[in-house]
Write an enzyme that holds these catalytic residues in place. Structure first.
Site, PDB file in Angstrom:
ATOM      1  NE  ARG A  83      -5.339   7.885   1.210  1.00  0.00           N
ATOM      2  CZ  ARG A  83      -6.485   8.036   1.773  1.00  0.00           C
ATOM      3  NH1 ARG A  83      -6.642   9.283   2.421  1.00  0.00           N
ATOM      4  NH2 ARG A  83      -7.270   7.219   2.124  1.00  0.00           N
ATOM      5  NE  ARG A 110      -3.773   2.663   2.356  1.00  0.00           N
ATOM      6  CZ  ARG A 110      -4.347   2.776   3.456  1.00  0.00           C
ATOM      7  NH1 ARG A 110      -4.323   2.492   4.438  1.00  0.00           N
ATOM      8  NH2 ARG A 110      -5.165   4.007   2.882  1.00  0.00           N
ATOM      9  CG  HIS A 111      -1.160   4.852  -0.707  1.00  0.00           C
ATOM     10  ND1 HIS A 111      -1.310   5.398   0.331  1.00  0.00           N
ATOM     11  CD2 HIS A 111      -2.074   4.187  -1.235  1.00  0.00           C
ATOM     12  CE1 HIS A 111      -2.672   5.532   0.581  1.00  0.00           C
ATOM     13  NE2 HIS A 111      -3.208   4.961  -0.318  1.00  0.00           N
ATOM     14  NE  ARG A 126      -3.992   7.177  -2.689  1.00  0.00           N
ATOM     15  CZ  ARG A 126      -4.787   7.724  -3.411  1.00  0.00           C
ATOM     16  NH1 ARG A 126      -4.891   9.064  -4.036  1.00  0.00           N
ATOM     17  NH2 ARG A 126      -5.931   6.959  -3.632  1.00  0.00           N
ATOM     18  N   PRO A 154      -6.107  13.061   3.649  1.00  0.00           N
ATOM     19  CG  PRO A 154      -7.256  13.517   5.755  1.00  0.00           C
ATOM     20  CD  PRO A 154      -6.176  13.847   4.930  1.00  0.00           C
ATOM     21  CG  HIS A 178      -4.643   2.154  -4.160  1.00  0.00           C
ATOM     22  ND1 HIS A 178      -4.361   3.313  -3.955  1.00  0.00           N
ATOM     23  CD2 HIS A 178      -4.461   1.769  -5.420  1.00  0.00           C
ATOM     24  CE1 HIS A 178      -4.205   4.025  -5.234  1.00  0.00           C
ATOM     25  NE2 HIS A 178      -4.092   2.937  -6.085  1.00  0.00           N
ATOM     26  CG  ASP A 179      -6.690   0.506   1.514  1.00  0.00           C
ATOM     27  OD1 ASP A 179      -6.910   1.034   0.371  1.00  0.00           O
ATOM     28  OD2 ASP A 179      -7.448   0.925   2.441  1.00  0.00           O
ATOM     29  CB  THR A 180      -8.678  -1.420  -2.652  1.00  0.00           C
ATOM     30  OG1 THR A 180      -7.956  -0.878  -3.345  1.00  0.00           O
ATOM     31  CG2 THR A 180      -9.636  -0.630  -1.913  1.00  0.00           C
TER      32      THR A 180
END
Length: 446
Positions: free
Chosen positions: A55, A51-52, A127, A57, A341-343
């Site tokens: 960052r 994940r990046h 990011r 929001p 990403h977390d996704t």
């Protein structure tokens, strides 16, 4: 609908499906005796799906402010951008990765000789691109490792396969899959996570959830509990449109986590009302929302099958020791880093049924956290095995920019892979291939 990612010549690994048991190397969680792990096995290739870093929001302040008595803090960078602090943390992570992989015999301890054998691919967002660059600086300072990425705003099929038009998502099936996990009752999520939602409400209002705050003289914010709940097919590349208090609360909880890990003053972390213990409770809201939206089997397969296919082909190329169609690396490469990403991590975990516990939080995917796939070969043998880990800095390590090393490591835990995991936690290579192919969906891998 096709299941598995083994159909067609594109999904074959040059006919190689080598097996064998790798001997147990040192438990990754302890970080100790790394050299013992390569006595009988040799680390040949590693894939890091990261994940990046930290960052700012993404949510719009005017929308968030309607639920809080005080305005949310402003940030020094545009919404969704990697911060300077976040870049520093990822550089430290890259330096740790270099030290660890050198101790495991994959890379040299220093210098640029390994740089040509390291591939970093990032999603197109600022990011993720900057995260890739920061990791490269930490891994090989002064070696100018290129970070590959599509132009800003482009839907990269590796990280956003549905947005890039890969496969055809059955939105009715997506709704049914989600509905089946929440008892066909979106409103029920508010009761399932009421303690955590009430804890967040207290933070937002600056008083206990049962108290009236009107005595302060300020206008009464909207209650997160009054957010209507609904589930419907999504628009565009979104499979579902799930609206609940949990979804909004998840965004807010993550924003508070970002305040903490950015190192903001205590007065700016949940307006001074969130310490590390309260934060752990609030983060459960974000983890729960990600679990429903991205770990649900059908959606997880749709989102991750293409990424998993290319990971499998890249690992298989090392096994074959010759070019393999679909590999993201070239023969002889040792390390592949995918800055996403977390996704992405959640979807892979949902597809393969992976789970972990790190820094006191189950299945959380904090900034900089990564799934790591290691390919090992038994010495003097064609037998390969796979080990999977999850690694993340603790919340306090991120907050204080703690330098990382083998002496002061991030948390790194072994992840068991159902379907192929053995007693020592490893998967025989052929069994790992089969597990990934069966779990994925070929319709979303092309």
């Amino acid at each position: 609908m096709k299941h598995g990612i083994a159909g067609g010549a594109l999904f074959l690994l040059i006919g190689l499906c080598l097996g064998g048991a790798g001997t147990t190397h040192a438990q990754a969680a302890s970080q100790g005796s790394a050299k013992d792990s390569v006595k009988n096995d040799e680390l040949k290739f590693v894939v890091i799906v990261s994940r990046h870093g930290v960052r700012s929001p993404i949510g719009k302040l005017d929308q968030l402010n309607q639920y809080s008595r005080q305005p949310w803090p402003t940030w020094s960078v545009p919404p969704g951008y990697l911060t300077e602090h976040g870049a520093k943390l990822m550089t430290q992570f890259g330096a740790y990765d270099r030290e660890l992989l050198a101790s495991e015999g994959l890379l040299a301890a220093s210098g640029c000789s390994d740089a040509p054998h390291i591939r970093i691919i990032a999603d197109s967002d600022q990011r993720t691109r900057e995260t890739g660059k920061a990791l490269a600086v930490g891994l090989a300072p002064g070696c100018a490792i290129e970070v590959s990425a599509l132009p800003e705003g482009t839907a990269d099929p590796l990280f956003h396969s549905l947005g890039a038009g890969v496969g055809h998502l059955d939105k009715g099936l997506a709704v049914a899959a989600i509905s089946g996990r929440i008892g066909a009752n979106p409103e029920g999520l508010s009761e399932a996570y009421r303690p955590q939602l009430e804890a967040l409400q207290e933070v937002l209002l600056g008083c206990n959830a049962g108290q009236s705050c009107a005595s302060t003289g300020s206008s009464q914010p909207e209650s997160i509990f009054e957010i209507p709940s609904s589930l419907a097919p999504g628009k565009g590349d979104h499979g579902i449109d799930l609206r609940t208090p949990l979804g909004t609360a998840a965004t807010m909880a993550e924003d508070i986590l970002l305040e903490y890990t950015e190192g903001m003053s205590a007065a700016n972390v949940g307006w001074g009302r969130v310490d590390i213990h309260k934060l752990r409770e609030l983060v459960q809201l974000h983890t729960a929302n990600v679990d429903i939206a991205h770990r649900t089997s059908y959606l997880a397969r749709a989102e991750s099958s293409k990424l998993l296919f290319h990971i499998l082909q890249s690992m298989g190329q090392t096994v074959a020791d010759q070019p393999v169609q679909g590999a993201l690396t070239k023969p002889g490469d040792r390390l592949l880093i995918l800055a996403g990403h977390d996704t992405n991590i959640a979807a892979i975990a949902g597809t393969l049924n992976l789970s972990w516990l790190v820094d006191g939080r189950r299945d959380d995917t904090p900034p900089g956290g990564a799934l790591v796939f290691q390919l090992w070969r038994k010495h003097y043998s064609p037998e390969f095995s796979v080990r999977v880990f999850y690694v993340a800095q603790t919340l306090d390590q991120m907050r204080t920019s703690t330098p990382l090393s083998l002496i002061s490591p991030p948390e790194r835990v072994p992840v068991y892979v159902p379907g192929c995991g053995r007693e020592d936690g490893s998967c025989e290579w052929g069994a790992f291939q089969k597990t990934v192919r069966v779990a994925g969906d070929s319709e979303f891998a092309n």
